[in-house]
Design a protein around this motif. Structure first.
Motif, mmCIF file in Angstrom:
data_model
loop_
_atom_site.group_PDB
_atom_site.id
_atom_site.type_symbol
_atom_site.label_atom_id
_atom_site.label_comp_id
_atom_site.label_asym_id
_atom_site.label_seq_id
_atom_site.Cartn_x
_atom_site.Cartn_y
_atom_site.Cartn_z
ATOM 1 N N GLY A 101 0.830 -1.194 0.000
ATOM 2 C CA GLY A 101 0.000 0.000 0.000
ATOM 3 C C GLY A 101 0.866 1.246 0.000
ATOM 4 N N ASN A 102 0.227 2.402 0.194
ATOM 5 C CA ASN A 102 0.932 3.688 0.163
ATOM 6 C C ASN A 102 0.445 4.590 1.289
ATOM 7 O OD1 ASN A 102 0.462 2.935 -3.017
ATOM 8 N ND2 ASN A 102 2.531 3.672 -2.594
ATOM 9 N N LEU A 103 1.401 5.363 1.836
ATOM 10 C CA LEU A 103 1.055 6.379 2.827
ATOM 11 C C LEU A 103 0.437 7.583 2.132
ATOM 12 C CD1 LEU A 103 4.291 6.406 5.037
ATOM 13 C CD2 LEU A 103 2.089 5.402 5.644
ATOM 14 N N PRO A 104 -0.403 8.351 2.817
ATOM 15 C CA PRO A 104 -0.925 9.583 2.212
ATOM 16 C C PRO A 104 0.156 10.647 2.115
ATOM 17 C CG PRO A 104 -1.655 9.383 4.492
ATOM 18 C CD PRO A 104 -0.968 8.099 4.161
ATOM 19 N N HIS A 105 0.026 11.503 1.106
ATOM 20 C CA HIS A 105 0.941 12.642 0.945
ATOM 21 C C HIS A 105 0.418 13.796 1.804
ATOM 22 C CE1 HIS A 105 3.270 15.845 -0.893
ATOM 23 N NE2 HIS A 105 2.150 16.472 -1.217
ATOM 24 N N PHE A 106 1.249 14.282 2.741
ATOM 25 C CA PHE A 106 0.774 15.356 3.613
ATOM 26 C C PHE A 106 1.964 16.103 4.208
ATOM 27 C CE2 PHE A 106 1.676 11.976 6.531
ATOM 28 C CZ PHE A 106 1.974 12.563 7.743
ATOM 29 N N HIS A 107 1.648 17.278 4.781
ATOM 30 C CA HIS A 107 2.635 18.121 5.464
ATOM 31 C C HIS A 107 2.384 18.014 6.963
ATOM 32 C CE1 HIS A 107 4.292 22.471 6.273
ATOM 33 N NE2 HIS A 107 5.043 21.514 6.813
ATOM 34 N N GLN A 108 3.374 17.526 7.692
ATOM 35 C CA GLN A 108 3.249 17.400 9.143
ATOM 36 C C GLN A 108 3.883 18.616 9.795
ATOM 37 O OE1 GLN A 108 5.237 14.036 10.959
ATOM 38 N NE2 GLN A 108 3.695 13.907 12.571
ATOM 39 N N GLY A 109 3.080 19.338 10.574
ATOM 40 C CA GLY A 109 3.560 20.564 11.202
ATOM 41 C C GLY A 109 4.369 20.325 12.460
ATOM 42 N N HIS A 110 4.653 21.433 13.154
ATOM 43 C CA HIS A 110 5.483 21.377 14.359
ATOM 44 C C HIS A 110 4.719 20.717 15.513
ATOM 45 C CE1 HIS A 110 6.988 25.403 12.481
ATOM 46 N NE2 HIS A 110 7.415 24.340 11.793
ATOM 47 N N LYS A 111 5.422 19.952 16.311
ATOM 48 C CA LYS A 111 4.842 19.310 17.503
ATOM 49 C C LYS A 111 3.514 18.635 17.152
ATOM 50 C CE LYS A 111 6.279 19.852 21.232
ATOM 51 N NZ LYS A 111 7.212 19.045 22.080
ATOM 52 N N ASN A 112 3.551 17.797 16.118
ATOM 53 C CA ASN A 112 2.320 17.222 15.586
ATOM 54 C C ASN A 112 2.373 15.694 15.655
ATOM 55 O OD1 ASN A 112 1.071 16.001 12.809
ATOM 56 N ND2 ASN A 112 -0.229 17.628 13.631
ATOM 57 N N THR A 113 1.224 15.104 15.940
ATOM 58 C CA THR A 113 1.059 13.654 15.907
ATOM 59 C C THR A 113 -0.049 13.321 14.913
ATOM 60 O OG1 THR A 113 1.762 13.399 18.206
ATOM 61 C CG2 THR A 113 0.524 11.582 17.237
ATOM 62 N N THR A 114 0.260 12.483 13.936
ATOM 63 C CA THR A 114 -0.686 12.135 12.882
ATOM 64 C C THR A 114 -0.886 10.621 12.846
ATOM 65 O OG1 THR A 114 -0.022 14.035 11.540
ATOM 66 C CG2 THR A 114 -1.171 12.265 10.414
ATOM 67 N N MET A 115 -2.138 10.193 12.791
ATOM 68 C CA MET A 115 -2.491 8.790 12.635
ATOM 69 C C MET A 115 -2.859 8.553 11.174
ATOM 70 S SD MET A 115 -2.113 7.828 15.793
ATOM 71 C CE MET A 115 -2.906 6.248 15.929
ATOM 72 N N MET A 116 -2.130 7.666 10.523
ATOM 73 C CA MET A 116 -2.368 7.375 9.110
ATOM 74 C C MET A 116 -2.935 5.970 8.965
ATOM 75 S SD MET A 116 1.174 8.909 7.498
ATOM 76 C CE MET A 116 2.189 8.191 8.803
ATOM 77 N N LYS A 117 -4.037 5.843 8.251
ATOM 78 C CA LYS A 117 -4.641 4.554 7.969
ATOM 79 C C LYS A 117 -4.289 4.158 6.532
ATOM 80 C CE LYS A 117 -8.425 4.797 11.294
ATOM 81 N NZ LYS A 117 -7.868 3.705 12.119
ATOM 82 N N VAL A 118 -3.616 3.043 6.399
ATOM 83 C CA VAL A 118 -3.108 2.593 5.103
ATOM 84 C C VAL A 118 -3.843 1.317 4.718
ATOM 85 C CG1 VAL A 118 -1.064 1.993 3.789
ATOM 86 C CG2 VAL A 118 -0.872 3.549 5.733
ATOM 87 N N LEU A 119 -4.603 1.382 3.623
ATOM 88 C CA LEU A 119 -5.298 0.202 3.116
ATOM 89 C C LEU A 119 -4.344 -0.541 2.183
ATOM 90 C CD1 LEU A 119 -7.929 -1.418 2.982
ATOM 91 C CD2 LEU A 119 -8.597 0.011 1.010
#
Length: 232
Positions: free
Chosen positions: A136-154
Motif C-alpha cells: 500500500g501507500n502512505l498519504p501525501h501530507f505536510h506534518q507541522g510542528h509538535k504534531n502527531t498524525t495517525m495514518m490509515k493505510v489500506l
C-alpha cells in the motif's frame, strides 16, 4: 767585493723558458635570474589564498551547523504501528493467498520549529517469511510542528504460497504467534520555518508478532521491534 743585487726581473726566453705568463682571463660578472623566484612566490601566494578561503568556508559552515543545532534542536520523527485489521485473508486452491489489511501508523514530530513533507512516491509492505502479503501507500501530507498524525493505510495483495508455507502459517495461526514484517519507505522533505530543504528517504522496518490474522477480528500485537534508517 760585494756581489751585485739580482735584477728586478728576468727575461724569459720564448724557446727554452719553462714559465709562461698566465692566460688572460676576464672575470665576467654573474647575474641570477629573478624570473623563477617571482613565479614561485606567485604560486605560493595563490595556494595560501586558496587555503584561507577553504578555512573560511569550513568556519562558516561549522558556525551555521552549530547555530542550527543550538537554536532548532532537530529530532528525528518516530513511527509506530498502532493497529492492524484484516479485512480479507483467503487461501486459494491454487496455493495463492488473497489479503487485505488496514494498518494504522502513528507518526510523531517532536520538533518545535521543524516540519516534514511526506512525498507521494512511498511504499508500505507487509510480509511473512520473506513472502509479500500485501502492499500500500502512505498519504501525501505536510506534518507541522509538535504534531502527531495517525495514518490509515489500506493494503491488498495476492501472493503465491506453497503448501509448506501455508502449513507453517496455519501452525503459527493456531499457536497465536504469527511473525510479520512491516516495511515503510518514504521520501521526506525537512521544512525549517517556511522553507523546505532537500529531501531524504526514511526507511522503517517493524518486526511484529500478532496473535491472529482472522478477518473482522481484533488483532493483538504481542511484540514489536523498530529499525529506522535515513539515506540522502
Amino acid at each position: 767585493m760585494s756581489s751585485a743585487p739580482p735584477p728586478p726581473y728576468v727575461a724569459l726566453s720564448e724557446n727554452n723558458g719553462s714559465l709562461r705568463p698566465p692566460p688572460y682571463r676576464r672575470n665576467v660578472p654573474r647575474y641570477q635570474s629573478t624570473h623563477h623566484k617571482k613565479g614561485g612566490s606567485g604560486c605560493l601566494r595563490c595556494i595560501c589564498c586558496c587555503y584561507c578561503l577553504l578555512f573560511l568556508f569550513i568556519f562558516i559552515v561549522s558556525a551555521f551547523i552549530l547555530y542550527f543545532y543550538t537554536f532548532y534542536k532537530p529530532q528525528m520523527p518516530s513511527y509506530h504501528v498502532e493497529g492492524m485489521t484484516v479485512q480479507a485473508f483467503d487461501l486459494q486452491s491454487d496455493f495463492s493467498l488473497l489479503t487485505q489489511f488496514l494498518v494504522t501508523v502513528k507518526a510523531e514530530n517532536p520538533n518545535e520549529n521543524i516540519g516534514f513533507i511526506y512525498g507521494r512516491e512511498n511504499a508500505v509492505t507487509v510480509s511473512y517469511e520473506d513472502s509479500t502479503l500485501c502492499t500500500g501507500n502512505l498519504p501525501h501530507f505536510h506534518q507541522g510542528h509538535k504534531n502527531t498524525t495517525m495514518m490509515k493505510v489500506l493494503m491488498s495483495g495476492k501472493s503465491e504460497f506453497g503448501s509448506g508455507l501455508q502449513e507453517a502459517l496455519m501452525k503459527n495461526q493456531k499457536a497465536g504467534h504469527i511473525p510479520l514484517l512491516v516495511q515503510v519507505k518514504v521520501p521526506v522533505n525537512v521544512v525549517v520555518g517556511e522553507f523546505p530543504l532537500r529531501h531524504f528517504t526514511v526507511s522503517v522496518n517493524c518486526s511484529l508478532v500478532v496473535d491472529n490474522l482472522s478477518p473482522n477480528k481484533k488483532i493483538g500485537i504481542l511484540t514489536s521491534k523498530y529499525n529506522v534508517g535515513v539515506s540522502l
